[in-house]
Design an enzyme around this catalytic site. Structure first.
Site, mmCIF file in Angstrom:
data_model
loop_
_atom_site.group_PDB
_atom_site.id
_atom_site.type_symbol
_atom_site.label_atom_id
_atom_site.label_comp_id
_atom_site.label_asym_id
_atom_site.label_seq_id
_atom_site.Cartn_x
_atom_site.Cartn_y
_atom_site.Cartn_z
ATOM 1 N N GLY A 32 55.210 2.289 60.888
ATOM 2 C CA GLY A 32 54.072 2.953 61.507
ATOM 3 C C GLY A 32 53.326 3.912 60.615
ATOM 4 O O GLY A 32 52.145 4.150 60.826
ATOM 5 N N ASP A 60 60.640 -2.607 52.567
ATOM 6 C CA ASP A 60 59.334 -1.980 52.827
ATOM 7 C C ASP A 60 59.510 -0.596 53.440
ATOM 8 O O ASP A 60 60.165 -0.447 54.465
ATOM 9 C CB ASP A 60 58.557 -2.891 53.794
ATOM 10 C CG ASP A 60 57.174 -2.356 54.122
ATOM 11 O OD1 ASP A 60 56.671 -1.481 53.393
ATOM 12 O OD2 ASP A 60 56.594 -2.845 55.115
ATOM 13 N N GLY A 61 58.897 0.399 52.788
ATOM 14 C CA GLY A 61 58.889 1.753 53.351
ATOM 15 C C GLY A 61 59.686 2.723 52.503
ATOM 16 O O GLY A 61 60.891 2.533 52.288
ATOM 17 N N GLY A 62 59.007 3.723 51.974
ATOM 18 C CA GLY A 62 59.700 4.779 51.237
ATOM 19 C C GLY A 62 60.158 4.389 49.847
ATOM 20 O O GLY A 62 60.978 5.092 49.254
ATOM 21 N N HIS A 114 50.059 -6.211 50.131
ATOM 22 C CA HIS A 114 50.820 -6.119 51.386
ATOM 23 C C HIS A 114 49.876 -5.570 52.458
ATOM 24 O O HIS A 114 49.347 -4.468 52.341
ATOM 25 C CB HIS A 114 52.008 -5.180 51.181
ATOM 26 C CG HIS A 114 52.873 -5.008 52.387
ATOM 27 N ND1 HIS A 114 53.913 -5.864 52.707
ATOM 28 C CD2 HIS A 114 52.856 -4.067 53.360
ATOM 29 C CE1 HIS A 114 54.502 -5.453 53.813
ATOM 30 N NE2 HIS A 114 53.876 -4.363 54.245
ATOM 31 N N HIS A 163 52.102 -8.115 57.071
ATOM 32 C CA HIS A 163 53.175 -7.531 57.884
ATOM 33 C C HIS A 163 52.590 -7.136 59.238
ATOM 34 O O HIS A 163 51.873 -6.139 59.340
ATOM 35 C CB HIS A 163 53.740 -6.321 57.129
ATOM 36 C CG HIS A 163 54.788 -5.553 57.862
ATOM 37 N ND1 HIS A 163 55.186 -4.285 57.489
ATOM 38 C CD2 HIS A 163 55.548 -5.864 58.947
ATOM 39 C CE1 HIS A 163 56.127 -3.862 58.306
ATOM 40 N NE2 HIS A 163 56.355 -4.787 59.215
ATOM 41 N N ASP A 213 49.360 -4.255 56.129
ATOM 42 C CA ASP A 213 50.012 -3.734 57.332
ATOM 43 C C ASP A 213 49.039 -3.789 58.504
ATOM 44 O O ASP A 213 47.958 -3.208 58.440
ATOM 45 C CB ASP A 213 50.443 -2.276 57.102
ATOM 46 C CG ASP A 213 51.609 -2.184 56.133
ATOM 47 O OD1 ASP A 213 52.655 -2.808 56.409
ATOM 48 O OD2 ASP A 213 51.477 -1.508 55.102
ATOM 49 N N GLY A 220 53.807 1.446 48.916
ATOM 50 C CA GLY A 220 52.471 1.909 49.274
ATOM 51 C C GLY A 220 52.089 3.140 48.504
ATOM 52 O O GLY A 220 51.549 3.082 47.392
ATOM 53 N N SER A 221 52.423 4.320 49.086
ATOM 54 C CA SER A 221 51.918 5.577 48.518
ATOM 55 C C SER A 221 52.330 5.800 47.065
ATOM 56 O O SER A 221 51.554 6.353 46.294
ATOM 57 C CB SER A 221 52.344 6.758 49.389
ATOM 58 O OG SER A 221 53.699 6.663 49.709
ATOM 59 N N GLY A 245 54.342 6.852 53.370
ATOM 60 C CA GLY A 245 54.740 8.146 52.790
ATOM 61 C C GLY A 245 55.981 8.771 53.418
ATOM 62 O O GLY A 245 56.215 9.962 53.245
HETATM 63 C C1 DX5 Z 1 55.320 1.211 57.128
HETATM 64 C C2 DX5 Z 1 54.561 0.081 56.451
HETATM 65 C C3 DX5 Z 1 54.739 0.096 54.970
HETATM 66 C C4 DX5 Z 1 54.205 1.351 54.340
HETATM 67 C C5 DX5 Z 1 54.593 1.449 52.904
HETATM 68 O O1 DX5 Z 1 55.214 1.079 58.465
HETATM 69 O O2 DX5 Z 1 54.999 -1.155 56.932
HETATM 70 O O3 DX5 Z 1 54.194 -1.064 54.383
HETATM 71 O O4 DX5 Z 1 52.825 1.453 54.431
HETATM 72 O O5 DX5 Z 1 54.143 2.672 52.437
HETATM 73 P P1 DX5 Z 1 55.119 3.667 51.655
HETATM 74 O O6 DX5 Z 1 55.569 2.936 50.440
HETATM 75 O O7 DX5 Z 1 54.247 4.835 51.372
HETATM 76 O O8 DX5 Z 1 56.258 3.974 52.584
HETATM 77 ZN ZN ZN Z 2 54.564 -3.005 55.718
#
Ligand code: DX5
Ligand code: ZN
Length: 220
Positions: free
Chosen positions: A138, A171-173, A30, A63, A32, A191-192, A141
């Site tokens: 943006g 996507d996110g969290g 993915h 993305h 970003d 992500g994290s 984590g």
């Molecule tokens: C947030 C990004 C995500 C993010 C995911 O703006 O679009 O792709 O990096 O990271 P985690 O899973 O750590 O929220």
């Molecule tokens: Zn993303």
């Protein structure tokens, strides 16, 4: 089977982690992209990914968090890209969808936590995926916003009632606990949770398993 797409936005060493994603059981990298306007921070990994060339064996799930995504649509169309996602909150969404489709690439529309799902309606027959943001875009984590689950359900109902072939991604969290609630999600972005783990494949499979629990139960 549900797919897992791993973001390297939280990585301390991006190249190393991309290679680790490559060797893992993840389905996509993915990517970003952030312009410092649509979201505060900048993140422009295109050149690095371009240079990695053949080392990149996973397909990209791109993305674009940009006010004007035109340049990066053109750039990423030349890489091994399966999805390019732009934000539905932009002007000229139709124009960008058409360009992505002209390249033969699947098109996603991302929707922010505060945006109402009705904004998606005019585009559903033209797109391949809705990327539901579980956080304000943006930063990696952040904590998953609970209302996202209701939103996913609403979008799923619309997709079924309109009889369109649109996948849902979130996507996110997203970590292993949140994944337990992602019944209707086809592509899980994380992500994290993955890049902070010692074993990327194990983290990826935890996400996949947990998000598939209820589908499995229903079949038994
Ligand atoms: C947030 C990004 C995500 C993010 C995911 O703006 O679009 O792709 O990096 O990271 P985690 O899973 O750590 O929220
Ligand atoms: Zn993303």
């Amino acid at each position: 089977m549900k797919k897992v797409s791993v973001s390297f936005l939280a990585s301390k060493d991006e190249q190393r982690d991309i290679l680790k994603i490559n060797r893992s059981t993840a389905d996509y990298v993915h990517v970003d992209v952030m312009d410092g306007k649509f979201v505060k921070k900048k993140h422009k990994p295109y050149k690095m990914l371009y240079k990695m060339g053949n080392f990149l064996n996973k397909r990209l799930d791109v993305h674009l968090m940009e006010k004007n995504p035109l340049k990066h649509i053109n750039y990423f169309a030349s890489l091994n890209t399966e999805y390019i996602t732009i934000h539905v909150e932009l002007d000229k969404v139709d124009k960008y969808i058409d360009l992505i489709k002209q390249y033969g690439i699947k098109c996603g529309l991302a929707i922010n936590p505060d945006t109402d799902v009705s904004i998606l309606l005019p585009y559903l027959s033209k797109i391949d995926m809705v990327l539901v943001m579980g956080v304000n875009p943006g930063l990696p984590g952040q904590e998953f916003i609970d209302d996202t689950i209701k939103k996913i359900l609403k979008i799923k109902k619309i997709i079924v009632s309109k009889k369109v072939k649109v996948k849902i991604s979130v996507d996110g969290g997203v970590d292993a606990e949140v994944a337990k609630r992602l019944d209707f999600v086809d592509i899980i972005v994380s992500g994290s949770y993955v890049t902070n783990s010692d074993d990327f494949s194990e983290a990826v499979e935890n996400l996949r398993e947990n998000a598939s629990r209820n589908t499995k139960k229903a079949k038994e």
